[in-house]
Design an enzyme around this catalytic site. Structure first.
Site, PDB file in Angstrom:
ATOM      1  N   ALA A   1       0.811  -1.213   0.000  1.00 55.72           N
ATOM      2  CA  ALA A   1       0.000   0.000   0.000  1.00 55.72           C
ATOM      3  C   ALA A   1       0.847   1.266   0.000  1.00 55.72           C
ATOM      4  O   ALA A   1       0.474   2.263  -0.624  1.00 55.72           O
ATOM      5  CB  ALA A   1      -0.932  -0.006   1.204  1.00 55.72           C
ATOM      6  N   ILE A   2       1.982   1.239   0.666  1.00 55.57           N
ATOM      7  CA  ILE A   2       2.791   2.453   0.786  1.00 55.57           C
ATOM      8  C   ILE A   2       3.333   2.906  -0.570  1.00 55.57           C
ATOM      9  O   ILE A   2       3.645   4.084  -0.761  1.00 55.57           O
ATOM     10  CB  ILE A   2       3.924   2.255   1.835  1.00 55.57           C
ATOM     11  CG1 ILE A   2       4.401   3.594   2.387  1.00 55.57           C
ATOM     12  CG2 ILE A   2       5.071   1.450   1.271  1.00 55.57           C
ATOM     13  CD1 ILE A   2       3.453   4.219   3.344  1.00 55.57           C
ATOM     14  N   GLU A   3       3.415   1.986  -1.533  1.00 49.89           N
ATOM     15  CA  GLU A   3       3.894   2.330  -2.874  1.00 49.89           C
ATOM     16  C   GLU A   3       2.794   2.921  -3.753  1.00 49.89           C
ATOM     17  O   GLU A   3       3.074   3.469  -4.826  1.00 49.89           O
ATOM     18  CB  GLU A   3       4.473   1.085  -3.564  1.00 49.89           C
ATOM     19  CG  GLU A   3       5.762   0.571  -2.961  1.00 49.89           C
ATOM     20  CD  GLU A   3       5.565  -0.211  -1.674  1.00 49.89           C
ATOM     21  OE1 GLU A   3       6.418  -0.078  -0.777  1.00 49.89           O
ATOM     22  OE2 GLU A   3       4.558  -0.946  -1.541  1.00 49.89           O
TER      23      GLU A   3
ATOM     24  N   ILE B   1      -4.018  -4.275   7.023  1.00 47.54           N
ATOM     25  CA  ILE B   1      -4.682  -4.946   8.142  1.00 47.54           C
ATOM     26  C   ILE B   1      -3.938  -4.630   9.437  1.00 47.54           C
ATOM     27  O   ILE B   1      -2.711  -4.746   9.504  1.00 47.54           O
ATOM     28  CB  ILE B   1      -4.754  -6.469   7.904  1.00 47.54           C
ATOM     29  CG1 ILE B   1      -5.584  -6.767   6.644  1.00 47.54           C
ATOM     30  CG2 ILE B   1      -5.352  -7.181   9.124  1.00 47.54           C
ATOM     31  CD1 ILE B   1      -5.633  -8.231   6.248  1.00 47.54           C
TER      32      ILE B   1
ATOM     33  N   THR C   1       1.638  -3.564  15.977  1.00 51.15           N
ATOM     34  CA  THR C   1       2.559  -2.434  16.108  1.00 51.15           C
ATOM     35  C   THR C   1       1.916  -1.172  15.544  1.00 51.15           C
ATOM     36  O   THR C   1       0.911  -1.247  14.839  1.00 51.15           O
ATOM     37  CB  THR C   1       3.872  -2.710  15.338  1.00 51.15           C
ATOM     38  OG1 THR C   1       3.582  -2.737  13.934  1.00 51.15           O
ATOM     39  CG2 THR C   1       4.501  -4.033  15.769  1.00 51.15           C
TER      40      THR C   1
ATOM     41  N   HIS D   1       2.771   0.439  13.103  1.00 53.85           N
ATOM     42  CA  HIS D   1       2.989   0.488  11.659  1.00 53.85           C
ATOM     43  C   HIS D   1       1.685   0.708  10.894  1.00 53.85           C
ATOM     44  O   HIS D   1       1.649   1.461   9.915  1.00 53.85           O
ATOM     45  CB  HIS D   1       3.678  -0.816  11.211  1.00 53.85           C
ATOM     46  CG  HIS D   1       3.993  -0.881   9.765  1.00 53.85           C
ATOM     47  ND1 HIS D   1       5.006  -0.153   9.192  1.00 53.85           N
ATOM     48  CD2 HIS D   1       3.424  -1.595   8.760  1.00 53.85           C
ATOM     49  CE1 HIS D   1       5.049  -0.413   7.902  1.00 53.85           C
ATOM     50  NE2 HIS D   1       4.093  -1.285   7.614  1.00 53.85           N
TER      51      HIS D   1
END
Length: 160
Positions: free
Chosen positions: A58-60, A82, A86, A88
């Site tokens: 997703a971060i890309e 999901i 943590t 994150h």
């Protein structure tokens, strides 16, 4: 899950719209279902071959959406994040949402956020358009992107 109030996904004729879809491959079964829902709506709107780009996570998605927004009338972003144990999850969700919003505003191109941010895998499945799913967020995101692109096209036409 709030399935109440979902508008019609029929956007009419969008055959003149260039559509791009960026989808992650993390949680591939879910992301592929989201992609299929988006492609179905595109086909129903008269777009036979939207540009499809797959990325790892997703971060890309935002940076690829940015590149696509420069060359397309509308972009659909699809993925799944999901909740884990943590922080994150929060960082990724915030970065993706902020990034996609910024891309849309900076390029004046609709970028529909179909990235699922859920507490568990079942919640993602329930929203992915799979058999038995309550919703199809891929289809909804594509409809939103196309409808917004058509609205912007009308607004940009010179008044007679």
């Amino acid at each position: 899950m709030s399935g109440d109030g979902i508008p019609s996904l029929s956007v009419g004729d969008a055959s003149g719209i260039s559509l791009a879809i960026v989808a992650s491959t993390w949680h591939d079964q879910i992301c592929t279902a989201l992609l299929e829902g988006a492609q179905r709506v595109a086909t129903e709107a008269g777009i036979d071959r939207p540009t499809v780009v797959r990325v790892l996570g997703a971060i890309e998605i935002p940076v690829v959406a940015q590149a696509l927004a420069r060359t397309h009338d509308a972009v659909v972003a699809l993925g799944v994040v999901i909740q884990g144990e943590t922080p994150h999850f929060g960082y990724v969700c915030d970065a993706v949402t902020t990034g996609l919003t910024r891309v849309s505003l900076d390029t004046s191109t609709p970028v529909a956020n179909g990235v699922l941010t859920v507490n568990n895998e079942q919640q993602a499945i329930d929203r992915a358009g799979l058999p038995g799913s309550a919703e199809d967020k891929g289809a909804q995101a594509a409809a939103a992107a196309l409808d917004t692109a058509l609205t912007l096209r009308r607004l940009r036409q010179p008044w007679a």
